[in-house]
Design a protein around this motif. Structure first.
Motif, PDB file in Angstrom:
ATOM      1  N   LEU A   1     -12.286 -28.204  17.986  1.00 38.24           N
ATOM      2  CA  LEU A   1     -11.292 -28.392  16.983  1.00 38.24           C
ATOM      3  C   LEU A   1     -10.400 -27.321  17.022  1.00 38.24           C
ATOM      4  O   LEU A   1      -9.841 -26.625  16.022  1.00 38.24           O
ATOM      5  N   ALA A   2      -9.849 -27.003  18.322  1.00 38.30           N
ATOM      6  CA  ALA A   2      -8.881 -26.158  18.699  1.00 38.30           C
ATOM      7  C   ALA A   2      -7.581 -26.116  17.560  1.00 38.30           C
ATOM      8  O   ALA A   2      -6.885 -25.152  17.192  1.00 38.30           O
ATOM      9  N   SER A   3      -6.913 -27.437  17.335  1.00 39.51           N
ATOM     10  CA  SER A   3      -5.801 -27.599  16.633  1.00 39.51           C
ATOM     11  C   SER A   3      -6.060 -27.160  15.350  1.00 39.51           C
ATOM     12  O   SER A   3      -5.191 -26.463  14.614  1.00 39.51           O
ATOM     13  N   CYS A   4      -7.246 -27.405  14.538  1.00 37.24           N
ATOM     14  CA  CYS A   4      -7.763 -27.021  13.406  1.00 37.24           C
ATOM     15  C   CYS A   4      -7.473 -25.603  13.145  1.00 37.24           C
ATOM     16  O   CYS A   4      -7.167 -24.990  12.240  1.00 37.24           O
ATOM     17  N   ALA A   5      -8.208 -24.955  14.413  1.00 35.13           N
ATOM     18  CA  ALA A   5      -8.564 -23.492  14.235  1.00 35.13           C
ATOM     19  C   ALA A   5      -6.986 -22.805  14.380  1.00 35.13           C
ATOM     20  O   ALA A   5      -6.775 -21.955  13.631  1.00 35.13           O
ATOM     21  N   THR A   6      -6.111 -23.455  15.181  1.00 36.03           N
ATOM     22  CA  THR A   6      -4.762 -22.733  15.227  1.00 36.03           C
ATOM     23  C   THR A   6      -4.089 -22.983  14.165  1.00 36.03           C
ATOM     24  O   THR A   6      -3.292 -21.944  13.579  1.00 36.03           O
ATOM     25  N   CYS A   7      -4.201 -24.004  13.326  1.00 33.90           N
ATOM     26  CA  CYS A   7      -3.521 -24.101  12.168  1.00 33.90           C
ATOM     27  C   CYS A   7      -3.809 -23.482  11.152  1.00 33.90           C
ATOM     28  O   CYS A   7      -3.077 -22.571  10.135  1.00 33.90           O
ATOM     29  N   ARG A   8      -5.224 -23.282  11.168  1.00 34.67           N
ATOM     30  CA  ARG A   8      -5.743 -22.243  10.118  1.00 34.67           C
ATOM     31  C   ARG A   8      -5.316 -20.625  10.392  1.00 34.67           C
ATOM     32  O   ARG A   8      -5.080 -20.115   9.588  1.00 34.67           O
ATOM     33  N   LEU A   9      -5.387 -20.404  11.768  1.00 36.60           N
ATOM     34  CA  LEU A   9      -4.868 -19.148  12.028  1.00 36.60           C
ATOM     35  C   LEU A   9      -3.189 -18.957  11.558  1.00 36.60           C
ATOM     36  O   LEU A   9      -2.838 -17.844  11.193  1.00 36.60           O
ATOM     37  N   MET A  10      -2.378 -19.880  11.730  1.00 31.97           N
ATOM     38  CA  MET A  10      -1.097 -19.720  11.370  1.00 31.97           C
ATOM     39  C   MET A  10      -0.960 -19.683   9.825  1.00 31.97           C
ATOM     40  O   MET A  10      -0.284 -18.642   9.551  1.00 31.97           O
ATOM     41  N   ARG A  11      -1.811 -20.209   8.920  1.00 34.37           N
ATOM     42  CA  ARG A  11      -1.657 -20.299   7.789  1.00 34.37           C
ATOM     43  C   ARG A  11      -2.092 -18.926   7.142  1.00 34.37           C
ATOM     44  O   ARG A  11      -1.566 -18.237   6.397  1.00 34.37           O
ATOM     45  N   GLU A  12      -3.098 -18.352   7.941  1.00 30.86           N
ATOM     46  CA  GLU A  12      -3.659 -17.020   7.548  1.00 30.86           C
ATOM     47  C   GLU A  12      -2.769 -15.881   7.840  1.00 30.86           C
ATOM     48  O   GLU A  12      -2.481 -15.009   7.041  1.00 30.86           O
ATOM     49  N   THR A  13      -2.135 -15.874   9.071  1.00 29.83           N
ATOM     50  CA  THR A  13      -1.399 -14.924   9.632  1.00 29.83           C
ATOM     51  C   THR A  13      -0.313 -15.027   8.664  1.00 29.83           C
ATOM     52  O   THR A  13       0.530 -13.756   8.263  1.00 29.83           O
ATOM     53  N   ASP A  14       0.556 -16.119   8.204  1.00 34.83           N
ATOM     54  CA  ASP A  14       1.666 -16.329   7.348  1.00 34.83           C
ATOM     55  C   ASP A  14       1.301 -15.389   5.970  1.00 34.83           C
ATOM     56  O   ASP A  14       2.178 -14.784   5.583  1.00 34.83           O
ATOM     57  N   LYS A  15       0.114 -15.710   5.847  1.00 35.99           N
ATOM     58  CA  LYS A  15      -0.263 -15.191   4.361  1.00 35.99           C
ATOM     59  C   LYS A  15      -0.501 -13.626   4.452  1.00 35.99           C
ATOM     60  O   LYS A  15       0.216 -12.655   3.466  1.00 35.99           O
ATOM     61  N   ARG A  16      -0.921 -13.115   5.696  1.00 35.42           N
ATOM     62  CA  ARG A  16      -1.049 -11.728   5.652  1.00 35.42           C
ATOM     63  C   ARG A  16       0.329 -11.023   6.026  1.00 35.42           C
ATOM     64  O   ARG A  16       0.472  -9.973   5.172  1.00 35.42           O
ATOM     65  N   VAL A  17       1.183 -11.653   6.587  1.00 31.83           N
ATOM     66  CA  VAL A  17       2.594 -11.311   6.738  1.00 31.83           C
ATOM     67  C   VAL A  17       3.151 -11.148   5.399  1.00 31.83           C
ATOM     68  O   VAL A  17       4.064  -9.982   4.974  1.00 31.83           O
ATOM     69  N   ALA A  18       3.192 -12.067   4.465  1.00 34.53           N
ATOM     70  CA  ALA A  18       3.754 -12.059   3.118  1.00 34.53           C
ATOM     71  C   ALA A  18       3.420 -11.127   2.360  1.00 34.53           C
ATOM     72  O   ALA A  18       3.751 -10.381   1.544  1.00 34.53           O
ATOM     73  N   ALA A  19       1.851 -10.562   2.701  1.00 36.67           N
ATOM     74  CA  ALA A  19       1.215  -9.494   1.716  1.00 36.67           C
ATOM     75  C   ALA A  19       1.550  -8.234   2.367  1.00 36.67           C
ATOM     76  O   ALA A  19       1.273  -7.280   1.793  1.00 36.67           O
ATOM     77  N   GLY A  20       2.409  -8.161   3.473  1.00 37.89           N
ATOM     78  CA  GLY A  20       2.861  -7.163   3.917  1.00 37.89           C
ATOM     79  C   GLY A  20       1.950  -6.426   5.156  1.00 37.89           C
ATOM     80  O   GLY A  20       2.053  -5.299   5.694  1.00 37.89           O
ATOM     81  N   ILE A  21       1.029  -7.222   5.704  1.00 41.77           N
ATOM     82  CA  ILE A  21       0.159  -6.755   6.816  1.00 41.77           C
ATOM     83  C   ILE A  21       1.001  -7.123   8.100  1.00 41.77           C
ATOM     84  O   ILE A  21       0.934  -8.300   8.240  1.00 41.77           O
ATOM     85  N   MET A  22       1.345  -6.311   8.920  1.00 43.41           N
ATOM     86  CA  MET A  22       2.147  -6.757  10.198  1.00 43.41           C
ATOM     87  C   MET A  22       1.402  -5.884  11.341  1.00 43.41           C
ATOM     88  O   MET A  22       0.846  -4.692  11.237  1.00 43.41           O
ATOM     89  N   PRO A  23       0.986  -6.575  12.709  1.00 46.40           N
ATOM     90  CA  PRO A  23       0.182  -5.850  13.568  1.00 46.40           C
ATOM     91  C   PRO A  23       1.135  -5.174  14.125  1.00 46.40           C
ATOM     92  O   PRO A  23       2.507  -5.045  14.025  1.00 46.40           O
ATOM     93  N   THR A  24       0.691  -4.082  14.857  1.00 48.31           N
ATOM     94  CA  THR A  24       1.460  -3.072  15.526  1.00 48.31           C
ATOM     95  C   THR A  24       1.218  -2.959  17.053  1.00 48.31           C
ATOM     96  O   THR A  24       0.286  -3.723  17.368  1.00 48.31           O
ATOM     97  N   GLU A  25       2.018  -2.560  17.795  1.00 41.50           N
ATOM     98  CA  GLU A  25       2.115  -2.568  19.349  1.00 41.50           C
ATOM     99  C   GLU A  25       0.810  -1.855  19.882  1.00 41.50           C
ATOM    100  O   GLU A  25       0.185  -2.453  20.831  1.00 41.50           O
TER     101      GLU A  25
END
Length: 140
Positions: free
Chosen positions: A94-118
């Motif tokens: 289910l690579a497509s489903c896992a990728t979609c879930r990851l996209m939704r989760e990272t969008d939520k985390r960015v909206a919450a102010g969580i940004m990855p650093t270099e």
């Protein structure tokens, strides 16, 4: 202010109907969507990740392992705990489903102010201070 997500995913693997355009993007362009997540996590450029993941897919089983490795690195960059990370069998089936879930989760985390650093940690954008990551307890 958005609630800061915990170390687990906020929704299941099949929650893609909450984001229909993202679902189609992940289904039709899985490698591009994953490359975009790798770039958003500041790991490497989208084009490089997309091409590498696609090329690895031509070698049986290696493609699934490399895709899982990329997903797990993005999950780590966004503070998803090791016990909640996506497994290789899920990626193989289910690579497509896992990728979609990851996209939704990272969008939520960015909206919450969580940004990855270099450097590989996670930074909280509103305050500009590094978020304290707790070490994982040893597995027994």
């Amino acid at each position: 202010m958005a609630m800061v997500p915990g170390p687990a995913y906020s929704e299941g693997l099949f929650g893609c109907f909450n984001d229909i355009p993202g679902c189609f993007y992940g289904l039709c362009c899985t490698y591009c969507a994953m490359g975009q997540q790798v770039e958003n996590a500041k790991l490497e450029p989208c084009f490089n990740a997309c091409c590498c993941l696609y090329m690895w897919n031509f070698i049986p089983f290696i493609g699934c392992m490399k895709f899982t490795e990329a997903v797990n690195k993005v999950e780590k960059q966004f503070g998803i705990g090791e016990e909640h990370q996506t497994s290789c069998p899920v990626i193989c089936c289910l690579a497509s489903c896992a990728t979609c879930r990851l996209m939704r989760e990272t969008d939520k985390r960015v909206a919450a102010g969580i940004m990855p650093t270099e450097g590989g940690g996670v930074m909280s954008a509103p305050t500009g201070q590094a978020m304290q990551m707790q070490p994982m307890p040893p597995k027994v």
